[in-house]
Design an enzyme around this catalytic site. Structure first.
Site, PDB file in Angstrom:
ATOM      1  N   HIS A 138      28.744 -24.698   8.800  1.00 15.40           N
ATOM      2  CA  HIS A 138      27.886 -23.631   8.276  1.00 15.40           C
ATOM      3  C   HIS A 138      28.582 -22.274   8.318  1.00 15.40           C
ATOM      4  O   HIS A 138      29.338 -21.985   9.243  1.00 15.40           O
ATOM      5  CB  HIS A 138      26.594 -23.536   9.102  1.00 15.40           C
ATOM      6  CG  HIS A 138      25.741 -24.752   9.034  1.00 15.40           C
ATOM      7  ND1 HIS A 138      25.907 -25.816   9.888  1.00 15.40           N
ATOM      8  CD2 HIS A 138      24.719 -25.070   8.213  1.00 15.40           C
ATOM      9  CE1 HIS A 138      25.013 -26.751   9.584  1.00 15.40           C
ATOM     10  NE2 HIS A 138      24.281 -26.325   8.580  1.00 15.40           N
ATOM     11  N   ALA A 161      17.868 -29.554   5.313  1.00 19.69           N
ATOM     12  CA  ALA A 161      16.501 -29.232   5.718  1.00 19.69           C
ATOM     13  C   ALA A 161      16.264 -27.790   5.286  1.00 19.69           C
ATOM     14  O   ALA A 161      17.174 -26.969   5.335  1.00 19.69           O
ATOM     15  CB  ALA A 161      16.360 -29.368   7.225  1.00 19.69           C
ATOM     16  N   HIS A 177      24.255 -31.988  14.757  1.00 24.21           N
ATOM     17  CA  HIS A 177      25.297 -32.251  13.759  1.00 24.21           C
ATOM     18  C   HIS A 177      26.463 -32.924  14.459  1.00 24.21           C
ATOM     19  O   HIS A 177      27.112 -32.318  15.319  1.00 24.21           O
ATOM     20  CB  HIS A 177      25.769 -30.951  13.106  1.00 24.21           C
ATOM     21  CG  HIS A 177      24.791 -30.385  12.128  1.00 24.21           C
ATOM     22  ND1 HIS A 177      24.990 -30.423  10.770  1.00 24.21           N
ATOM     23  CD2 HIS A 177      23.605 -29.800  12.316  1.00 24.21           C
ATOM     24  CE1 HIS A 177      23.955 -29.866  10.174  1.00 24.21           C
ATOM     25  NE2 HIS A 177      23.096 -29.480  11.089  1.00 24.21           N
ATOM     26  N   SER A 192      20.647 -31.231   8.680  1.00 22.75           N
ATOM     27  CA  SER A 192      20.038 -31.224  10.023  1.00 22.75           C
ATOM     28  C   SER A 192      19.053 -32.364  10.220  1.00 22.75           C
ATOM     29  O   SER A 192      18.126 -32.528   9.430  1.00 22.75           O
ATOM     30  CB  SER A 192      19.243 -29.928  10.239  1.00 22.75           C
ATOM     31  OG  SER A 192      20.086 -28.836  10.247  1.00 22.75           O
ATOM     32  N   ASN A 251       9.579 -27.350   7.133  1.00 26.59           N
ATOM     33  CA  ASN A 251       8.501 -26.453   7.589  1.00 26.59           C
ATOM     34  C   ASN A 251       8.162 -25.527   6.438  1.00 26.59           C
ATOM     35  O   ASN A 251       8.935 -25.399   5.483  1.00 26.59           O
ATOM     36  CB  ASN A 251       8.990 -25.620   8.785  1.00 26.59           C
ATOM     37  CG  ASN A 251      10.294 -24.912   8.464  1.00 26.59           C
ATOM     38  OD1 ASN A 251      11.373 -25.482   8.627  1.00 26.59           O
ATOM     39  ND2 ASN A 251      10.200 -23.699   7.981  1.00 26.59           N
ATOM     40  N   HIS A 304      14.286 -24.296  15.978  1.00 26.09           N
ATOM     41  CA  HIS A 304      15.213 -25.338  15.504  1.00 26.09           C
ATOM     42  C   HIS A 304      14.669 -26.712  15.893  1.00 26.09           C
ATOM     43  O   HIS A 304      14.798 -27.681  15.138  1.00 26.09           O
ATOM     44  CB  HIS A 304      16.601 -25.102  16.113  1.00 26.09           C
ATOM     45  CG  HIS A 304      17.648 -26.081  15.649  1.00 26.09           C
ATOM     46  ND1 HIS A 304      17.993 -26.226  14.318  1.00 26.09           N
ATOM     47  CD2 HIS A 304      18.409 -26.969  16.323  1.00 26.09           C
ATOM     48  CE1 HIS A 304      18.923 -27.159  14.208  1.00 26.09           C
ATOM     49  NE2 HIS A 304      19.194 -27.634  15.410  1.00 26.09           N
ATOM     50  N   TYR A 350      27.138 -19.522   9.079  1.00 30.12           N
ATOM     51  CA  TYR A 350      26.666 -18.749  10.238  1.00 30.12           C
ATOM     52  C   TYR A 350      27.412 -19.094  11.533  1.00 30.12           C
ATOM     53  O   TYR A 350      27.278 -18.397  12.537  1.00 30.12           O
ATOM     54  CB  TYR A 350      25.147 -18.906  10.437  1.00 30.12           C
ATOM     55  CG  TYR A 350      24.662 -20.313  10.732  1.00 30.12           C
ATOM     56  CD1 TYR A 350      24.900 -20.928  11.955  1.00 30.12           C
ATOM     57  CD2 TYR A 350      23.950 -21.022   9.777  1.00 30.12           C
ATOM     58  CE1 TYR A 350      24.464 -22.210  12.224  1.00 30.12           C
ATOM     59  CE2 TYR A 350      23.497 -22.303  10.030  1.00 30.12           C
ATOM     60  CZ  TYR A 350      23.758 -22.888  11.249  1.00 30.12           C
ATOM     61  OH  TYR A 350      23.328 -24.159  11.491  1.00 30.12           O
ATOM     62  N   GLU A 351      28.193 -20.159  11.506  1.00 30.49           N
ATOM     63  CA  GLU A 351      28.986 -20.490  12.693  1.00 30.49           C
ATOM     64  C   GLU A 351      30.192 -19.563  12.828  1.00 30.49           C
ATOM     65  O   GLU A 351      30.856 -19.578  13.860  1.00 30.49           O
ATOM     66  CB  GLU A 351      29.454 -21.943  12.622  1.00 30.49           C
ATOM     67  CG  GLU A 351      28.299 -22.933  12.744  1.00 30.49           C
ATOM     68  CD  GLU A 351      28.747 -24.374  12.579  1.00 30.49           C
ATOM     69  OE1 GLU A 351      29.318 -24.918  13.529  1.00 30.49           O
ATOM     70  OE2 GLU A 351      28.548 -24.942  11.485  1.00 30.49           O
ATOM     71  N   MET A 363      20.148 -22.594   4.852  1.00 37.22           N
ATOM     72  CA  MET A 363      21.352 -21.898   5.320  1.00 37.22           C
ATOM     73  C   MET A 363      22.637 -22.640   4.930  1.00 37.22           C
ATOM     74  O   MET A 363      23.668 -22.493   5.599  1.00 37.22           O
ATOM     75  CB  MET A 363      21.298 -21.758   6.848  1.00 37.22           C
ATOM     76  CG  MET A 363      20.017 -21.133   7.367  1.00 37.22           C
ATOM     77  SD  MET A 363      19.959 -21.162   9.161  1.00 37.22           S
ATOM     78  CE  MET A 363      18.238 -20.687   9.453  1.00 37.22           C
ATOM     79  N   SER A 364      22.563 -23.441   3.872  1.00 37.34           N
ATOM     80  CA  SER A 364      23.744 -24.241   3.503  1.00 37.34           C
ATOM     81  C   SER A 364      23.714 -24.547   2.011  1.00 37.34           C
ATOM     82  O   SER A 364      22.984 -23.932   1.248  1.00 37.34           O
ATOM     83  CB  SER A 364      23.736 -25.557   4.292  1.00 37.34           C
ATOM     84  OG  SER A 364      22.655 -26.371   3.868  1.00 37.34           O
TER      85      SER A 364
END
Ligand code: HPA
Length: 277
Positions: free
Chosen positions: A83, A113, A61, A30, A235, A247, A85-86, A211-212
């Protein structure tokens, strides 16, 4: 169609268009995609030009492979990843990784990230990934094993190659870039973590959460690639700061870190190439 047939189809669709053979495969996370615009580009291939290829739907992306030379090193860059989550199956999520191996890449360089879980980290830090926790997402290796890809029960004792890690650490030192080290944990997303979940991640031994990545490195390790990875701690995890996460904030933090991050990745790739040749 089995995952291996799908992969073969994607490979044929790719090879019909592009004859480039990369040495190093780089996945840009990201907000980090701009690095791909800085190489000596020889070819690009949008994911939607590859028959059967899963498409990325996340803003920020781009969704294409970029082929070219980073200094003298032949690389393939994923500008945008797929991802879990997609809504894709894990086998689809790791298809691009397997495809880059088939293209000829020997090394997988992952970036992402993340949220800092280690309380001593600051937003904007870079973390060399030393190990990972992937048990909160399904393994991409579940289902029939394809021996042509790798063994049924792959060893995971050194996912992130020790020698490549040392090269990245030395490169950071050379460039005077601060580099943390730690364990990356992959959760499914797309929601960020609750404060209790960030505490759970810490209790489990993680230093950064995202998340990846961990699923992709499982597939790459299975396929015998050498792996190295850097996380951009965009963060601090929820509960470690006062502010709610967005995001947009993650993208802005990644943007801000991008110039140094690019320097570190470029330097590391050149040094990794030297070590391989
Ligand atoms: N959590 C999970 N993924 C992330 C975060 C986070 O705080 N920041 C960037 N990616």
């Amino acid at each position: 169609m089995t995952p291996i047939e799908k992969l073969q189809k994607c490979y044929e669709s790719f090879r019909a268009k592009i004859d480039f053979v990369p040495e190093i495969a780089l996945i840009l996370g990201s907000g980090l995609g701009a690095l791909a615009d800085e190489i000596d580009v020889k070819a690009t291939l949008n994911y939607d030009e590859i028959e059967g290829f899963p498409k990325s739907t996340v803003p920020g992306h781009k969704g294409r492979f970029v082929f070219g030379y980073m200094d003298e090193v032949p690389v393939v860059i994923m500008q945008g990843r797929v991802h879990y989550y997609e809504g894709y199956s894990m086998q689809d999520v790791v298809l691009p990784t397997r495809l880059m191996k088939m293209m000829g890449a020997k090394v997988l360089f992952v970036t992402n990230a993340s949220g800092g879980v280690n309380a001593s980290f600051s937003a904007g830090d870079f973390m060399l990934i030393t190990d990972q926790i992937a048990n909160f997402v399904p393994s991409p290796l579940i289902g029939a094993n394809f021996e042509e890809l790798g063994t049924r029960f792959p060893d995971m004792s050194e996912i992130y190659d020790k020698d490549l890690r040392a090269i990245v650490a030395d490169t950071a030192k050379e460039l005077d870039i601060k580099l943390q080290q730690g364990v990356y944990i992959q959760l499914t997303g797309p929601n960020f973590e609750s404060p209790a979940e960030v505490r759970m991640c810490r209790t489990l031994g993680a230093d950064a959460v995202g998340m990846s990545t961990a699923c992709e490195t499982i597939a790459a390790n299975h396929a015998g690639m050498k792996i190295v990875g850097i996380s951009c701690v965009a963060n601090l995890g929820c509960g470690l700061t006062e502010n709610p996460l967005t995001h947009k904030e993650v993208m802005e933090a990644a943007d801000k870190a991008a110039p140094l991050f690019k320097k570190l990745i470029r330097g590391s790739i050149v040094n990794i190439h030297k070590s391989l040749n």
